[in-house]
Design an enzyme around this catalytic site. Structure first.
Site, PDB file in Angstrom:
ATOM      1  N   HIS A 155       0.836  -1.222   0.000  1.00 39.13           N
ATOM      2  CA  HIS A 155       0.000   0.000   0.000  1.00 39.13           C
ATOM      3  C   HIS A 155       0.866   1.265   0.000  1.00 39.13           C
ATOM      4  O   HIS A 155       0.448   2.293   0.541  1.00 39.13           O
ATOM      5  CB  HIS A 155      -0.948   0.035   1.201  1.00 39.13           C
ATOM      6  CG  HIS A 155      -1.695  -1.241   1.426  1.00 39.13           C
ATOM      7  ND1 HIS A 155      -2.914  -1.506   0.838  1.00 39.13           N
ATOM      8  CD2 HIS A 155      -1.381  -2.343   2.150  1.00 39.13           C
ATOM      9  CE1 HIS A 155      -3.336  -2.710   1.213  1.00 39.13           C
ATOM     10  NE2 HIS A 155      -2.413  -3.245   2.006  1.00 39.13           N
ATOM     11  N   SER A 276      16.103  20.435 -16.935  1.00 34.60           N
ATOM     12  CA  SER A 276      14.937  21.261 -17.237  1.00 34.60           C
ATOM     13  C   SER A 276      15.403  22.500 -17.974  1.00 34.60           C
ATOM     14  O   SER A 276      16.523  22.969 -17.781  1.00 34.60           O
ATOM     15  CB  SER A 276      14.248  21.647 -15.927  1.00 34.60           C
ATOM     16  OG  SER A 276      13.541  22.863 -16.082  1.00 34.60           O
ATOM     17  N   LYS A 282      17.115  20.845 -11.627  1.00 32.02           N
ATOM     18  CA  LYS A 282      16.408  19.608 -11.947  1.00 32.02           C
ATOM     19  C   LYS A 282      17.277  18.545 -12.612  1.00 32.02           C
ATOM     20  O   LYS A 282      18.129  18.836 -13.428  1.00 32.02           O
ATOM     21  CB  LYS A 282      15.219  19.893 -12.880  1.00 32.02           C
ATOM     22  CG  LYS A 282      14.042  20.579 -12.224  1.00 32.02           C
ATOM     23  CD  LYS A 282      13.365  19.759 -11.134  1.00 32.02           C
ATOM     24  CE  LYS A 282      12.459  18.679 -11.662  1.00 32.02           C
ATOM     25  NZ  LYS A 282      11.296  19.215 -12.373  1.00 32.02           N
ATOM     26  N   GLU A 289      10.290   7.588 -17.355  1.00 32.99           N
ATOM     27  CA  GLU A 289       8.934   8.091 -17.622  1.00 32.99           C
ATOM     28  C   GLU A 289       8.481   7.719 -19.030  1.00 32.99           C
ATOM     29  O   GLU A 289       7.330   7.323 -19.244  1.00 32.99           O
ATOM     30  CB  GLU A 289       8.892   9.612 -17.449  1.00 32.99           C
ATOM     31  CG  GLU A 289       9.036  10.038 -15.993  1.00 32.99           C
ATOM     32  CD  GLU A 289       9.271  11.540 -15.850  1.00 32.99           C
ATOM     33  OE1 GLU A 289       8.629  12.326 -16.561  1.00 32.99           O
ATOM     34  OE2 GLU A 289      10.118  11.925 -15.031  1.00 32.99           O
TER      35      GLU A 289
END
Ligand code: ARG
Length: 455
Positions: A155, A276, A282, A289
């Site tokens: 969970h 970025s 970043k 992804e």
């Protein structure tokens, strides 16, 4: 010029020709088409259906076409209807009448059913070593991090202690099953449909076993209607590839989480991360992804194939031309994903300290604390309740089970003694998890070695 002249009074409409044509994507099968035709011509000659002279001309002509395509001397005509038409047309323009005899006792329907099987057999065969490479990387990393304690989750809540190597090997198991599934689908596909003709076989005395053997099949398909209209193997492979993507996508999701400042369990190598355009701090896990995102394409390909096939009556229907783009895209996508994913995993830095620190929080040794009481004779359900009270007390007083004084333990249950601190030590908790499939470091090393031995 179309092959099917004779019945027609005019050429196909130009735009409709583009719509009807499959050459842009089935030219990928040029080699398989030529190999299949060579086996067919050899069989026709062995059966006395074409002469030795014609066969030789056909084989030489096909070989020359293959060489010319590969060298770039022959460019595949984008106006052609499909690869079968193109090769046959080219052959006939090179060798004349003998070329026109090649298609005796054959249809493009059994020809395309053959070509796609041969092509997918190669695709499947070349994908398996990539999955093996990934498994090898995982096994070697698992051995390296067999003692690295981390929290295991359910969970998305810290649950029980495991080692990082065990977590990695969970993925190795999934990819092992993927290899089995692909090999299995490949084995079921490996029957030769050539000789099914358009749908009803042929009256020529052909030798189907001979062509099947020459082309490396395990046998021949046993029903001519099924031979030309079966695309189960495309669906089975797309299903197997979809599961590969499910596994890569779940793994990517964890990589993305682990890279976040909230976790910081790993750091990806700069070569497999992106920055970025505006935020100088970043470092983004774009590769993971994209892999997660590309899973959607492959599931879409599977859905395309299922939908194309579900309503078409026997035997061949042109709808089936849609099979190739879908299954080729599925293979290309999985291959592309693995090409980036494997070195990304191989080069990632594992931040063991952070994993260990996360494991120290979240009471992931609570089950072991309860088990300590069970070892003292308390029934598990009572031990569970007593430990729950201790956890509640720790949360209220900002303590952990490790820092909770023994007096507090004893207040809840007098069976506690100093031995509890050893019992809840995280290293001991993982070391003692020795049952088959459990995450003890010895188990992890043994399983990694036994997998590595297979390759
Ligand atoms: N391009 C076709 C396909 O991929 C080849 C088979 C054509 N057969 C036919 N009867 N039109 O399905």
């Amino acid at each position: 010029m179309k092959l099917w002249t004779g019945r027609f009074e005019k050429e196909i409409d130009k735009k409709t020709n583009d719509f009807n044509s499959s050459i842009s994507f089935d030219q990928r099968m040029y080699k398989e088409d030529i190999t299949g035709s060579m086996a067919h011509a050899t069989m026709l000659c062995a059966q006395g259906i074409i002469s030795e002279e014609d066969k030789d001309k056909i084989l030489d002509g096909l070989q020359a076409i293959l060489d010319d395509i590969e060298s770039g001397a022959l460019v595949i005509d984008p106006e052609a209807e499909d690869i079968h038409t193109f090769v046959e047309g080219e052959l006939t323009s090179r060798i004349g009448d003998a070329g026109k005899r090649l298609h005796t006792s054959r249809s493009r329907n059994d020809q395309v059913a053959l070509d796609i099987r041969l092509t997918l057999r190669n695709e499947a065969e070349s994908l398996i070593p990539m999955l093996e490479d990934l498994i090898k990387v995982l096994c070697n990393k698992a051995k390296q991090y067999s003692k690295t304690v981390m929290p295991g989750y359910t969970h998305m809540q810290r649950a029980q202690p495991i080692v990082f190597g065990h977590h990695l090997l969970a993925y190795a198991e999934m990819f092992l099953r993927d290899i089995d599934r692909i090999s299995d689908a490949k084995a079921r596909m490996n029957y030769c449909p050539l000789g099914s003709g358009a749908l009803a076989g042929t009256t020529y005395d052909i030798d189907r076993e001979m062509t099947a053997k020459a082309l490396g099949f395990d046998g021949v398909t046993m029903n001519s209607l099924d031979g030309v209209s079966d695309r189960d193997f495309c669906i089975e492979l797309a299903n197997a590839l979809s599961l590969v993507m499910v596994h890569l996508s779940r793994f990517s999701e964890e990589i993305i989480l682990w890279c976040s400042w909230e976790f910081k369990f790993i750091e990806l190598d700069d070569a497999f991360s992106t920055g970025s355009s505006i935020m100088p701090q970043k470092k983004n896990p774009d590769i993971a992804e994209l892999v997660r995102g590309k899973s959607g394409r492959v599931f879409g390909d599977l859905m395309t194939l299922l939908t194309v096939m579900k309503g078409i009556p026997l035997a061949y229907n042109k709808d089936m031309q849609e099979d190739k783009e879908a299954i080729f895209d599925a293979f290309d996508t999985v291959r592309m994903c693995l090409t980036a994913f494997i070195p990304m995993i191989d080069t990632m830095t594992v931040l063991e300290e952070n994993m260990r620190n996360a494991a120290a929080k979240g009471f992931i040794n609570a089950t072991d604390c309860a088990d300590f009481l069970v070892s003292k004779g308390l029934p598990f359900r009572d031990a569970y309740k007593a430990t729950g009270e201790l956890v509640a007390f720790c949360i209220k007083n900002n303590l952990t089970l490790e820092t909770l004084p023994i007096e507090e333990y004893k207040k809840v249950c007098d069976l506690f003694d100093d031995g509890v601190y050893t019992a809840i030590n995280l290293e001991k908790c993982v070391n003692d998890r020795t049952c088959l499939g459990a995450p003890s470091p010895d188990n992890v090393v043994a399983r990694a070695n036994s997998i590595l031995e297979r390759f």
